[in-house]
Scaffold this motif. Structure first.
Motif, PDB file in Angstrom:
ATOM      1  N   ILE A  46       0.805  -1.216   0.000  1.00  0.00           N
ATOM      2  CA  ILE A  46       0.000   0.000   0.000  1.00  0.00           C
ATOM      3  C   ILE A  46       0.843   1.274   0.000  1.00  0.00           C
ATOM      4  N   GLY A  47       1.719   1.421   0.991  1.00  0.00           N
ATOM      5  CA  GLY A  47       2.432   2.686   1.164  1.00  0.00           C
ATOM      6  C   GLY A  47       3.282   3.102  -0.019  1.00  0.00           C
ATOM      7  N   PHE A  48       4.239   2.238  -0.418  1.00  0.00           N
ATOM      8  CA  PHE A  48       5.115   2.572  -1.543  1.00  0.00           C
ATOM      9  C   PHE A  48       4.363   2.659  -2.865  1.00  0.00           C
ATOM     10  N   PRO A  49       3.489   1.700  -3.188  1.00  0.00           N
ATOM     11  CA  PRO A  49       2.748   1.830  -4.447  1.00  0.00           C
ATOM     12  C   PRO A  49       1.949   3.128  -4.532  1.00  0.00           C
ATOM     13  N   ALA A  50       1.300   3.523  -3.429  1.00  0.00           N
ATOM     14  CA  ALA A  50       0.533   4.772  -3.443  1.00  0.00           C
ATOM     15  C   ALA A  50       1.444   5.967  -3.680  1.00  0.00           C
ATOM     16  N   LEU A  51       2.609   5.969  -3.035  1.00  0.00           N
ATOM     17  CA  LEU A  51       3.552   7.072  -3.217  1.00  0.00           C
ATOM     18  C   LEU A  51       3.988   7.195  -4.669  1.00  0.00           C
ATOM     19  N   LEU A  52       4.312   6.074  -5.302  1.00  0.00           N
ATOM     20  CA  LEU A  52       4.811   6.109  -6.674  1.00  0.00           C
ATOM     21  C   LEU A  52       3.721   6.544  -7.653  1.00  0.00           C
ATOM     22  N   ILE A  53       2.518   6.037  -7.484  1.00  0.00           N
ATOM     23  CA  ILE A  53       1.428   6.454  -8.370  1.00  0.00           C
ATOM     24  C   ILE A  53       1.159   7.947  -8.201  1.00  0.00           C
ATOM     25  N   HIS A  54       1.127   8.392  -6.954  1.00  0.00           N
ATOM     26  CA  HIS A  54       0.811   9.799  -6.671  1.00  0.00           C
ATOM     27  C   HIS A  54       1.875  10.737  -7.243  1.00  0.00           C
ATOM     28  N   SER A  55       3.147  10.396  -7.065  1.00  0.00           N
ATOM     29  CA  SER A  55       4.219  11.302  -7.491  1.00  0.00           C
ATOM     30  C   SER A  55       4.519  11.198  -8.981  1.00  0.00           C
ATOM     31  N   LEU A  56       4.590   9.978  -9.511  1.00  0.00           N
ATOM     32  CA  LEU A  56       4.983   9.811 -10.910  1.00  0.00           C
ATOM     33  C   LEU A  56       3.900  10.277 -11.877  1.00  0.00           C
ATOM     34  N   SER A  57       2.632  10.195 -11.478  1.00  0.00           N
ATOM     35  CA  SER A  57       1.561  10.620 -12.379  1.00  0.00           C
ATOM     36  C   SER A  57       1.610  12.117 -12.664  1.00  0.00           C
ATOM     37  N   ARG A  58       2.395  12.848 -11.902  1.00  0.00           N
ATOM     38  CA  ARG A  58       2.499  14.301 -12.072  1.00  0.00           C
ATOM     39  C   ARG A  58       3.766  14.746 -12.779  1.00  0.00           C
ATOM     40  N   VAL A  59       4.570  13.786 -13.258  1.00  0.00           N
ATOM     41  CA  VAL A  59       5.864  14.123 -13.853  1.00  0.00           C
ATOM     42  C   VAL A  59       5.720  14.750 -15.231  1.00  0.00           C
ATOM     43  N   GLY A  60       4.853  14.214 -16.080  1.00  0.00           N
ATOM     44  CA  GLY A  60       4.713  14.716 -17.441  1.00  0.00           C
ATOM     45  C   GLY A  60       5.624  13.984 -18.415  1.00  0.00           C
ATOM     46  N   ALA A  61       5.363  14.136 -19.709  1.00  0.00           N
ATOM     47  CA  ALA A  61       6.135  13.445 -20.743  1.00  0.00           C
ATOM     48  C   ALA A  61       7.429  14.196 -21.039  1.00  0.00           C
ATOM     49  N   PRO A  62       8.581  13.501 -21.151  1.00  0.00           N
ATOM     50  CA  PRO A  62       9.855  14.165 -21.425  1.00  0.00           C
ATOM     51  C   PRO A  62      10.022  14.480 -22.913  1.00  0.00           C
ATOM     52  N   ASP A  63      10.790  15.541 -23.224  1.00  0.00           N
ATOM     53  CA  ASP A  63      11.142  15.795 -24.618  1.00  0.00           C
ATOM     54  C   ASP A  63      12.358  14.943 -24.988  1.00  0.00           C
ATOM     55  N   ARG A  64      12.874  15.117 -26.216  1.00  0.00           N
ATOM     56  CA  ARG A  64      13.941  14.234 -26.697  1.00  0.00           C
ATOM     57  C   ARG A  64      15.213  14.362 -25.856  1.00  0.00           C
ATOM     58  N   VAL A 283      14.973   2.998   1.021  1.00  0.00           N
ATOM     59  CA  VAL A 283      14.359   2.162   2.044  1.00  0.00           C
ATOM     60  C   VAL A 283      13.627   0.983   1.393  1.00  0.00           C
ATOM     61  N   ASN A 284      13.187   1.181   0.152  1.00  0.00           N
ATOM     62  CA  ASN A 284      12.504   0.114  -0.574  1.00  0.00           C
ATOM     63  C   ASN A 284      13.386  -1.122  -0.735  1.00  0.00           C
ATOM     64  N   VAL A 285      14.707  -0.953  -0.737  1.00  0.00           N
ATOM     65  CA  VAL A 285      15.604  -2.108  -0.831  1.00  0.00           C
ATOM     66  C   VAL A 285      15.406  -3.017   0.373  1.00  0.00           C
ATOM     67  N   PHE A 286      15.313  -2.426   1.555  1.00  0.00           N
ATOM     68  CA  PHE A 286      15.037  -3.220   2.750  1.00  0.00           C
ATOM     69  C   PHE A 286      13.682  -3.920   2.637  1.00  0.00           C
ATOM     70  N   ILE A 287      12.661  -3.183   2.159  1.00  0.00           N
ATOM     71  CA  ILE A 287      11.323  -3.764   2.036  1.00  0.00           C
ATOM     72  C   ILE A 287      11.335  -4.953   1.072  1.00  0.00           C
ATOM     73  N   GLN A 288      12.035  -4.803  -0.052  1.00  0.00           N
ATOM     74  CA  GLN A 288      12.073  -5.875  -1.048  1.00  0.00           C
ATOM     75  C   GLN A 288      12.873  -7.070  -0.561  1.00  0.00           C
ATOM     76  N   THR A 289      14.030  -6.840   0.059  1.00  0.00           N
ATOM     77  CA  THR A 289      14.832  -7.960   0.540  1.00  0.00           C
ATOM     78  C   THR A 289      14.096  -8.711   1.652  1.00  0.00           C
ATOM     79  N   LYS A 290      13.345  -7.981   2.463  1.00  0.00           N
ATOM     80  CA  LYS A 290      12.559  -8.639   3.512  1.00  0.00           C
ATOM     81  C   LYS A 290      11.415  -9.450   2.902  1.00  0.00           C
ATOM     82  N   ALA A 291      10.752  -8.876   1.906  1.00  0.00           N
ATOM     83  CA  ALA A 291       9.637  -9.576   1.274  1.00  0.00           C
ATOM     84  C   ALA A 291      10.096 -10.868   0.603  1.00  0.00           C
ATOM     85  N   HIS A 292      11.321 -10.861   0.063  1.00  0.00           N
ATOM     86  CA  HIS A 292      11.837 -12.049  -0.629  1.00  0.00           C
ATOM     87  C   HIS A 292      12.678 -12.937   0.278  1.00  0.00           C
TER      88      HIS A 292
END
Length: 326
Positions: A46-64, A283-292
């Motif tokens: 929940i926490g990390f996925p929500a953060l990424l959706i919330h922040s990345l959806s506001r980035v916009g499309a990059p130029d070349r 911190v996500n590295v700790f979360i992923q290594t713990k999950a696996h």
């Protein structure tokens, strides 16, 4: 310049305070291994996925030019991942150590720490240009790193990569990036719910990290709050942890600066991407290594070590880049 030197440690200090709170809770046996797993599970789903959706959806499309810069940054991060695997082979690390050190050396705290520091040091326009680094970190680098963790856990390479693409954090990063590229946004009520969950991701993850660091397996007077039915993870060796820290704090930012310059990326992006590359292990590295259940304690120690050392290294990089921006 003195204000700048003080600003970065002040931004990192709250991270330590939350980690310290988790350590104290663990040492007092108010939190145990099962509770730590519960906190990590919340952040993972929940926490990390929500953060990424919330922040990345506001980035916009990059130029070349910006796309070339992002490609160069991603290539550098993947080269660091490959370097850690290669060094691990040469030094006869275990599969778990190679996979964990590779993820820890290539994935930085770009979302929680990097962007706020870029805003403070280099300004909001530079932060806007370099925000795509978060997408590269959590779509590309995290997917490869999670695939390596799956491989180290006994899965086939192909199955590990497919499993990585179904990882909730990677899926969330892909979703947020897709929303940005398509110019879409979440409905108002859903967006507010996601924003609320996003705000909780970092604090809960840091407390969970502290609990993991504070658990010693030794009971204090009285009954522990939960039994510990399984054996504690083995104590990790310091070699992979230290080399992963060097790769994250020194090799990746140097490579990012050189590579983004070679492709003539915008100066603002080059400065911001280099500063974000110099952030400590996510911190996500700790979360992923713990999950696996792969390199779990090593991941926790790498996050703690790089965060501590980055009080000095990140301040130095910030000062250098601020001078170049003038």
């Amino acid at each position: 310049m003195t204000d700048l030197l003080l600003d970065v440690p002040q931004r990192v200090l709250p991270f330590f305070m939350l980690v310290a709170a988790g350590v104290v809770l663990a040492r007092l046996r108010l939190f145990d291994a099962r509770m730590s797993t519960g906190l990590s599970t919340y952040v993972y789903w929940i926490g990390f996925p929500a953060l990424l959706i919330h922040s990345l959806s506001r980035v916009g499309a990059p130029d070349r030019a910006l796309a070339l810069g992002l490609t160069a940054y991603g290539a550098c991060a993947l080269l660091v991942v490959a370097l850690m695997v290669t060094v691990g082979l040469a030094l006869r690390w275990t599969r778990e150590e190679r996979a964990g050190a590779a993820l820890a050396g290539g994935l930085g705290n770009s979302a929680f720490l990097g962007l706020p520091i870029v805003v403070s040091v280099l300004g909001p326009e530079t932060a806007r240009l370099s925000a795509g680094v978060v997408a590269v970190d959590f779509v590309v680098v995290a997917a490869v790193g999670v695939g390596l963790l799956g491989w180290a856990g006994g899965r086939s390479t192909w199955r590990s990569l497919m499993q990585a693409l179904r990882n909730p954090i990677v899926l969330a990063a892909i979703t947020g990036t897709a929303l940005a590229l398509l110019g879409l946004s979440l409905p108002g009520m859903l967006d507010r719910a996601v924003a609320a969950a996003a705000a909780s991701g970092s604090p809960v993850a840091l407390v969970a990290l502290g609990v993991a660091l504070g658990l010693t397996g030794e009971p204090i007077a009285g009954e522990p709050c939960e039994p510990a039915p399984e054996e504690p993870a083995p104590t990790p060796r310091w070699g992979p942890i230290i080399l992963a820290a060097v790769a994250k704090l020194a090799i990746l930012p140097a490579a990012a600066w050189i590579a983004t310059g070679l492709v003539d990326a915008p100066l603002g992006f080059r400065l911001g991407a280099t500063l974000m590359a110099a952030t400590p292990t996510a911190v996500n590295v700790f979360i992923q290594t713990k999950a696996h259940s792969v390199f779990e304690r090593g991941g926790a120690r790498t996050v703690a070590l790089t965060t501590a050392v980055s009080c000095l290294t990140l301040s130095a990089v910030a000062v250098l880049l601020a001078r170049m921006a003038v």
